[in-house]
Design an enzyme around this catalytic site. Sequence first.
Site, PDB file in Angstrom:
ATOM      1  N   HIS A 123     -15.733   6.870   4.050  1.00 53.82           N
ATOM      2  CA  HIS A 123     -14.958   5.771   4.661  1.00 53.82           C
ATOM      3  C   HIS A 123     -14.690   6.280   6.267  1.00 53.82           C
ATOM      4  CE1 HIS A 123     -11.061   3.895   6.189  1.00 53.82           C
ATOM      5  NE2 HIS A 123     -11.613   2.884   5.375  1.00 53.82           N
ATOM      6  N   ASP A 200     -11.713  11.669  -2.292  1.00 54.24           N
ATOM      7  CA  ASP A 200     -11.250  10.600  -1.703  1.00 54.24           C
ATOM      8  C   ASP A 200     -11.277   9.603  -2.765  1.00 54.24           C
ATOM      9  OD1 ASP A 200     -10.727   8.112  -0.680  1.00 54.24           O
ATOM     10  OD2 ASP A 200     -11.779   8.182   1.103  1.00 54.24           O
ATOM     11  N   GLN A 203     -10.631   4.452  -3.667  1.00 53.47           N
ATOM     12  CA  GLN A 203     -11.472   3.251  -4.312  1.00 53.47           C
ATOM     13  C   GLN A 203     -11.892   3.643  -6.051  1.00 53.47           C
ATOM     14  OE1 GLN A 203     -11.430   0.294  -3.096  1.00 53.47           O
ATOM     15  NE2 GLN A 203     -11.337   0.800  -0.909  1.00 53.47           N
ATOM     16  N   LYS A 226      -3.528   0.170  -2.794  1.00 55.33           N
ATOM     17  CA  LYS A 226      -4.932  -0.362  -3.398  1.00 55.33           C
ATOM     18  C   LYS A 226      -4.685  -0.080  -4.868  1.00 55.33           C
ATOM     19  CE  LYS A 226      -7.776   1.557   0.234  1.00 55.33           C
ATOM     20  NZ  LYS A 226      -8.099   0.539   1.205  1.00 55.33           N
ATOM     21  N   CYS A 364     -15.102  -0.108   7.822  1.00 57.19           N
ATOM     22  CA  CYS A 364     -14.712   1.209   8.147  1.00 57.19           C
ATOM     23  C   CYS A 364     -15.739   2.288   7.819  1.00 57.19           C
ATOM     24  CB  CYS A 364     -13.357   1.571   7.838  1.00 57.19           C
ATOM     25  SG  CYS A 364     -11.838   0.653   8.771  1.00 57.19           S
TER      26      CYS A 364
HETATM   27  N1  7TS Z   1     -10.977   6.166   1.905  1.00 56.17           N
HETATM   28  C1  7TS Z   1     -11.627   5.117   1.121  1.00 56.17           C
HETATM   29  C2  7TS Z   1     -12.733   5.143   0.281  1.00 56.17           C
HETATM   30  C3  7TS Z   1     -11.260   3.611   1.399  1.00 56.17           C
HETATM   31  O1  7TS Z   1     -11.785   2.685   0.943  1.00 56.17           O
HETATM   32  C4  7TS Z   1     -10.004   3.555   2.436  1.00 56.17           C
HETATM   33  C5  7TS Z   1      -9.564   2.181   2.944  1.00 56.17           C
HETATM   34  C6  7TS Z   1      -9.395   4.693   2.819  1.00 56.17           C
HETATM   35  C7  7TS Z   1     -10.019   5.923   2.524  1.00 56.17           C
HETATM   36  C8  7TS Z   1      -8.054   4.569   3.886  1.00 56.17           C
HETATM   37  O2  7TS Z   1      -7.154   4.243   2.871  1.00 56.17           O
HETATM   38  P1  7TS Z   1      -5.639   4.184   3.724  1.00 56.17           P
HETATM   39  O3  7TS Z   1      -4.839   3.373   2.609  1.00 56.17           O
HETATM   40  O4  7TS Z   1      -5.375   5.154   4.194  1.00 56.17           O
HETATM   41  O5  7TS Z   1      -6.042   3.028   4.691  1.00 56.17           O
HETATM   42  N2  7TS Z   1     -10.418   1.215   2.645  1.00 56.17           N
HETATM   43  C9  7TS Z   1     -10.422  -0.015   3.272  1.00 56.17           C
HETATM   44  C10 7TS Z   1     -11.223  -1.086   2.969  1.00 56.17           C
HETATM   45  O6  7TS Z   1     -12.565  -0.903   2.391  1.00 56.17           O
HETATM   46  N3  7TS Z   1     -11.029  -2.060   3.567  1.00 56.17           N
HETATM   47  O7  7TS Z   1      -9.690  -1.950   4.356  1.00 56.17           O
HETATM   48  C11 7TS Z   1      -9.434  -0.685   3.981  1.00 56.17           C
END
Ligand code: 7TS
Length: 406
Positions: A123, A200, A203, A226, A364
């Site tokens: 990401h 990371d 997910q 999430k 992203c």
């Molecule tokens: N890493 C992964 C693997 C992610 O899927 C996301 C967000 C992030 C980091 C960033 O997370 P945040 O909570 O700090 O924003 N992924 C997504 C997505 O798949 N669609 O919208 C956000």
Amino acid sequence: MSLQHDNIRKEFPILQREVNGRPLVYLDNAATTQKPRAVMERLRIYYEQENSNIHRGAHYLSQQATVAYEKARETVKGFINAGSPQEVIFTRGTTEAINLVANSFCKKFVMPGDEVLISAMEHHSNIVPWQIACQEREAFLKVIPMNEAGELDMEGCRDLLNKKTKIVAVTHVSNALGTVNPVREIIDLAHEKSIPVLIDGAQATPHFPVDVQALDCDFYCFSGHKVYGPMGVGVLYGKEEWLNSMPPYQGGGEMIREVSFSKTTYSELPFKFEAGTPNVADVLGMETALLFIKGLGQQQIAAYEDDLLNYAISQLGALDKIRFVGTAGQRAGVVSFVFDDIHPYDTGTILDKLGIAVRTGHHCAQPIMDFFKIPGTVRASLGLYNTRQEIDLLVHGLARVREMFA
Ligand code: 7TS
């Protein structure tokens, strides 16, 4: 499957609403999950009964809020099996957790000519912070390649690890492909050369239990929103020896021991990395969310979602001209696909008219789209409350899309 869906779905008020005159089918859980009543109730109680700034007031409410906040840290420690609460840092989310490490770790340990190793399926949150740090440190960003199935090339990984590699940062589960990476193997390979590894987990944590000590990762990041918790809060786990050796990320209140104009000494862990008033309410909301999924049983959630994902893959696979993007042997939570003759955006728009929420685009993760030479995908991402009936509605919706573009 052992999850009681009628009961579980009732806990998520938003799932009862309609969108465009149809019952909502929410399949955008990788972007953010919906919140159970208990989480919203926790936020209400905090603001109605407990709101106060923590770690500073001598008064009753401040002490109560401080105790609740530190108890939430214990809950997170248990959730990921960290060695101690000092290893749990509250952040704004995964993005801030990665930025913290990229900034602080690289400042101390990355020198000109050194290398940072990420993977081809990150990401943007696990690319850009390292790119910025590498630019600042005159270091090089290296990338573990992947194959057409969306699986990491482990030989490539082995070859890229060398004396100049100062840290490895890889995703546990790809948000665009659903691939579950062999992170334990990557960690072992890196540790053979004494290189620390950041995972990371944005997910992964929603879908299956994570044990940071069993993984032996050096850093692990995830987001509250999430895992059925509030937005604006997340977690950085770090091994104490690394966090102790790293400089602060931000300066301010909370993170200091003593300040004078000539010199400042810093607090011990975890406070050294929590400058300023933290997001107390949402930390407590996240704690409630973690207890909620633990209460349902993380193994049960994993088994249920696994079955649902396989069902989705088999039902979608029957559609004309569908091509899956990401066909790794190990997958969780996500099915990504394209119709070769229909733009993902058009597919998403028609599904939306039918009350079905999916995400379309690059998610992203633009380098993944470049790799597959596509502008984007349609992504259905699952949560614990989704059902086979909803997958059937998605498949019907996609059949409508095909008819309209025939
Ligand atoms: N890493 C992964 C693997 C992610 O899927 C996301 C967000 C992030 C980091 C960033 O997370 P945040 O909570 O700090 O924003 N992924 C997504 C997505 O798949 N669609 O919208 C956000």
